[in-house]
Scaffold this active site. Structure first.
Site, PDB file in Angstrom:
ATOM      1  N   THR A 252       0.876  -1.176   0.000  1.00 41.43           N
ATOM      2  CA  THR A 252       0.000   0.000   0.000  1.00 41.43           C
ATOM      3  C   THR A 252       0.910   1.222   0.000  1.00 41.43           C
ATOM      4  O   THR A 252       2.002   1.179   0.569  1.00 41.43           O
ATOM      5  CB  THR A 252      -0.903   0.040   1.248  1.00 41.43           C
ATOM      6  OG1 THR A 252      -0.060   0.079   2.398  1.00 41.43           O
ATOM      7  CG2 THR A 252      -1.801  -1.164   1.330  1.00 41.43           C
TER       8      THR A 252
ATOM      9  N   GLU B   9      -5.875  -3.300  -1.269  1.00 48.93           N
ATOM     10  CA  GLU B   9      -6.354  -4.514  -0.602  1.00 48.93           C
ATOM     11  C   GLU B   9      -7.502  -5.180  -1.348  1.00 48.93           C
ATOM     12  O   GLU B   9      -7.916  -6.287  -1.003  1.00 48.93           O
ATOM     13  CB  GLU B   9      -6.820  -4.173   0.828  1.00 48.93           C
ATOM     14  CG  GLU B   9      -5.694  -3.842   1.797  1.00 48.93           C
ATOM     15  CD  GLU B   9      -5.299  -2.366   1.787  1.00 48.93           C
ATOM     16  OE1 GLU B   9      -5.571  -1.674   0.797  1.00 48.93           O
ATOM     17  OE2 GLU B   9      -4.707  -1.911   2.784  1.00 48.93           O
TER      18      GLU B   9
ATOM     19  N   TRP C 107     -19.852  15.868  11.963  1.00 53.96           N
ATOM     20  CA  TRP C 107     -18.869  15.487  10.956  1.00 53.96           C
ATOM     21  C   TRP C 107     -18.975  16.377   9.727  1.00 53.96           C
ATOM     22  O   TRP C 107     -20.064  16.684   9.273  1.00 53.96           O
ATOM     23  CB  TRP C 107     -19.105  14.045  10.511  1.00 53.96           C
ATOM     24  CG  TRP C 107     -18.922  13.042  11.606  1.00 53.96           C
ATOM     25  CD1 TRP C 107     -19.909  12.496  12.368  1.00 53.96           C
ATOM     26  CD2 TRP C 107     -17.689  12.468  12.051  1.00 53.96           C
ATOM     27  NE1 TRP C 107     -19.363  11.613  13.259  1.00 53.96           N
ATOM     28  CE2 TRP C 107     -18.007  11.575  13.088  1.00 53.96           C
ATOM     29  CE3 TRP C 107     -16.356  12.627  11.677  1.00 53.96           C
ATOM     30  CZ2 TRP C 107     -17.037  10.841  13.760  1.00 53.96           C
ATOM     31  CZ3 TRP C 107     -15.400  11.893  12.343  1.00 53.96           C
ATOM     32  CH2 TRP C 107     -15.739  11.011  13.373  1.00 53.96           C
TER      33      TRP C 107
HETATM   34  P1  ADP Z   1      -3.438   4.312  -0.251  1.00 55.85           P
HETATM   35  O1  ADP Z   1      -4.212   3.607   0.831  1.00 55.85           O
HETATM   36  O2  ADP Z   1      -2.002   4.272  -0.004  1.00 55.85           O
HETATM   37  O3  ADP Z   1      -3.946   5.669  -0.608  1.00 55.85           O
HETATM   38  P2  ADP Z   1      -4.899   2.887  -2.248  1.00 55.85           P
HETATM   39  O4  ADP Z   1      -4.692   3.109  -3.661  1.00 55.85           O
HETATM   40  O5  ADP Z   1      -5.090   1.500  -1.809  1.00 55.85           O
HETATM   41  O6  ADP Z   1      -3.641   3.463  -1.559  1.00 55.85           O
HETATM   42  O7  ADP Z   1      -6.091   3.814  -1.765  1.00 55.85           O
HETATM   43  C1  ADP Z   1      -7.365   3.356  -1.529  1.00 55.85           C
HETATM   44  C2  ADP Z   1      -8.230   4.482  -1.020  1.00 55.85           C
HETATM   45  O8  ADP Z   1      -8.380   5.494  -2.010  1.00 55.85           O
HETATM   46  C3  ADP Z   1      -9.635   4.082  -0.682  1.00 55.85           C
HETATM   47  O9  ADP Z   1      -9.736   3.502   0.584  1.00 55.85           O
HETATM   48  C4  ADP Z   1     -10.372   5.407  -0.765  1.00 55.85           C
HETATM   49  O10 ADP Z   1     -10.215   6.159   0.406  1.00 55.85           O
HETATM   50  C5  ADP Z   1      -9.659   6.121  -1.862  1.00 55.85           C
HETATM   51  N1  ADP Z   1     -10.420   6.008  -3.111  1.00 55.85           N
HETATM   52  C6  ADP Z   1     -10.226   5.143  -4.122  1.00 55.85           C
HETATM   53  N2  ADP Z   1     -11.101   5.360  -5.119  1.00 55.85           N
HETATM   54  C7  ADP Z   1     -11.891   6.384  -4.724  1.00 55.85           C
HETATM   55  C8  ADP Z   1     -12.996   7.082  -5.312  1.00 55.85           C
HETATM   56  N3  ADP Z   1     -13.465   6.797  -6.512  1.00 55.85           N
HETATM   57  N4  ADP Z   1     -13.559   8.072  -4.587  1.00 55.85           N
HETATM   58  C9  ADP Z   1     -13.092   8.403  -3.361  1.00 55.85           C
HETATM   59  N5  ADP Z   1     -12.057   7.797  -2.772  1.00 55.85           N
HETATM   60  C10 ADP Z   1     -11.462   6.793  -3.433  1.00 55.85           C
END
Ligand code: ADP
Length: 540
Positions: free
Chosen positions: A185, A330, A445
């Site tokens: 990650t 994940e 929030w």
């Molecule tokens: P990192 O955790 O290091 O940022 P990831 O690529 O695994 O790497 O990130 C996943 C996260 O990115 C998700 O849990 C979410 O918070 C965010 N995310 C992914 N796609 C979207 C989306 N379309 N809209 C909003 N948030 C998103």
């Protein structure tokens, strides 16, 4: 009684075999590190993957060994992927934009046996090499080059290695649950942790992303994965491309808007995938050059929320349908994609836009729910209003992190994503925030994403991040950190006024900080953790 049907393990080698046999003449176009273009085919990629599989064997690499890659999206990298996983080794893709200490940590953590790299990353490799404990082979993904050999004496060259090997190679057959690739990650919210995919999860995920209600990929497509191969396996597109035999256009290091617009126009790309910051660059470049990106029928946006202004720009200025998708390392990554159902087709443009802004619904193979607490098991209503902790389960979802025995799941077997979201009765997902980015103001929030999206709709703002800043009375209050468009004249008051008729008064940020740039992670996401460190005390 068992059924009487053949059983074949789901293996990644079957995808490259399929592409090599039935789509041998489909083009694979690739930008090299020196910005030259190589035009090859799935037939040749198939052949070279077998040559490299032979080379790996000759180097003494064994079943289960981790082989690391630090490379852009290019044809050699693609070939090596199939060679590594197809031979039963684990392809460990590494993000070159990690800090050197992080890079050393994950290479040692994975105990990588060999390291494949693009020439551009030579300085990085030289810098970290003394700290690497397990790497026995350094392979430059290029033709032999004396200047590289001078700087890294024991280096080997990919082109030379494959030239020495025969094209015949019998892919081994093994358990479909065998590990195929490893991705850490990116650590936007903490230390990098390894996610170890299997052949089975990868093949099933590829089927799912090709479905019409996901990315709708077919042999007629010309696909440009801008999302890097080191970012969740380029969202699985190199596998989906082999499975369907579509044309693949690999952008190499050219991720700026102008280079992408040129690639799209020159190779008639029909579908492209990337994070919002990439699309912002593309839109700006196309507007400047006057390109209409004519061939581009759809683009997939994920990784961060897609701002409404971006969706509109693609539709209205480029006649391109934007598919908003959600996922994470994940989850392989596809967790949801936004495609209409029959009942949505006749809605007004405004109503359709609202649906498009959601992250869509889960494809068959994964399930989503929201609960009342982080890692909680009490499920909340799917009513489109109730907000909770988003959890997921399915065939391509993590069960535990690499090297960690303990389960990463809730007591009843779901993976908690760390995102806060609503779900409606059709499964449409709306992410309101990451739990760590939500702003807690006097017990209420506030979604940072909503405030960012509004700011991004302001014509004079190029990029916007909203963070929680500590506040003596309300615990936390929103602060907007914004980058102005070039030469734009914009005051704090103007932008705060702009919010006034769009959201409740108590949600309007307390302060605006203009900056020249917002720090981005290796995958192009705004590093809010860094921003919180810099500006988290701005209201004290
Ligand atoms: P990192 O955790 O290091 O940022 P990831 O690529 O695994 O790497 O990130 C996943 C996260 O990115 C998700 O849990 C979410 O918070 C965010 N995310 C992914 N796609 C979207 C989306 N379309 N809209 C909003 N948030 C998103």
């Amino acid at each position: 009684m068992l059924g009487n049907m053949m059983f074949q393990p789901l293996l990644i080698s079957s995808m490259i075999e399929h592409a090599g046999r039935y789509h041998a003449d489909s083009p694979v176009i690739s930008k090299n590190t020196d910005l030259s273009i190589t035009e090859t085919t799935w037939g040749k990629v198939h052949e070279n993957s077998k040559r490299f599989a032979n080379a790996l064997q000759a180097l003494g690499a064994q079943f289960g060994d981790r082989i690391a890659t630090i490379a852009w999206n290019n044809h050699r990298h693609l070939e090596s992927w199939y060679a590594i996983s197809g031979s039963g080794m684990v392809c460990h893709t590494i993000n070159p934009r990690l800090f050197p200490e992080q890079l050393v940590f994950i290479i040692n953590d994975a105990a990588d046996k060999a390291l494949l790299f693009d020439k551009t990353f030579l300085p990085l490799i030289k810098a970290v090499k003394p700290m690497l404990k397990s790497v026995e082979h350094y392979i430059c993904l290029d033709a032999p080059d004396a200047s590289v050999a001078e700087q890294l004496p024991d280096v080997q060259f990919y082109d030379e290695l494959i030239a020495q090997q025969p094209a015949a190679f019998e892919w081994p057959v093994f358990d479909e649950q065998t590990a195929s690739s490893l991705c850490y990650t990116s650590g936007t919210t903490g230390h990098p942790k390894g996610v170890l995919y299997s052949h089975r999860s990868t093949v099933l995920h590829s089927y799912a992303i090709c479905l019409p209600d996901s990315l709708n990929v077919s042999a007629r497509d010309i696909m440009l994965p801008v999302v890097p191969m080191f970012h969740v396996n380029a969202w699985g597109t190199p596998y989906a491309a082999a499975m369907t035999g579509c044309t693949l256009v690999l952008p190499g290091p050219g991720l700026d808007g102008a280079s992408l617009a040129n690639m799209i126009d020159a190779f008639k790309v029909s579908v492209a995938l990337g994070v919002p910051t990439i699309w912002q660059g593309l839109i700006n470049a196309a507007q400047q050059s006057g390109s209409k990106l004519e061939s581009l029928k759809r683009n997939v946006v994920g990784g961060s929320a897609c701002p409404p202004a971006m969706l509109k720009a693609f539709k209205e200025q480029f006649d391109c349908e934007t598919i908003h998708a959600w996922g994470m390392t994940e989850t392989s990554p596809l967790g949801s994609a936004c495609q209409f159902k029959a009942k949505h087709q006749h809605l007004s443009d405004a109503e359709q836009l609202q649906i498009r802004l959601s992250q869509g619904r889960p494809p068959f193979g994964v399930d989503l729910r929201i609960t009342d607490a982080e890692k909680g098991t009490h499920e909340l209503e799917r009513d489109g209003r109730t907000s909770g902790n988003l959890q997921i389960k399915g065939h391509w979802i993590i069960s535990n992190y690499f090297g960690k025995a303990e389960s990463a799941l809730t007591a009843d077997g779901w993976f908690d994503t760390g995102d806060i979201a609503t779900l409606n009765e059709d499964g449409f997902l709306k992410i309101s925030d990451r739990s760590k980015d939500l702003i807690k103001s006097g017990g209420e929030w506030i979604s940072s994403v909503e405030l960012e999206n509004l700011a991004m709709g302001h014509p004079k703002i190029a990029m916007a991040a909203v963070i929680a800043a500590a506040h003596p009375k309300w615990d936390e209050r929103p602060v907007l950190i914004a980058v102005k468009k070039p030469e734009a004249d914009l005051s704090d008051a103007e932008i705060l006024d702009y919010y006034a008729d769009k959201i409740a008064k108590w949600q309007i940020p307390d302060k605006v900080i203009f900056v020249d740039s917002i720090p981005l992670s290796g995958t192009g996401k705004m590093l809010k953790k860094d921003l919180r460190e810099l500006y988290g005390n701005a209201l004290l």
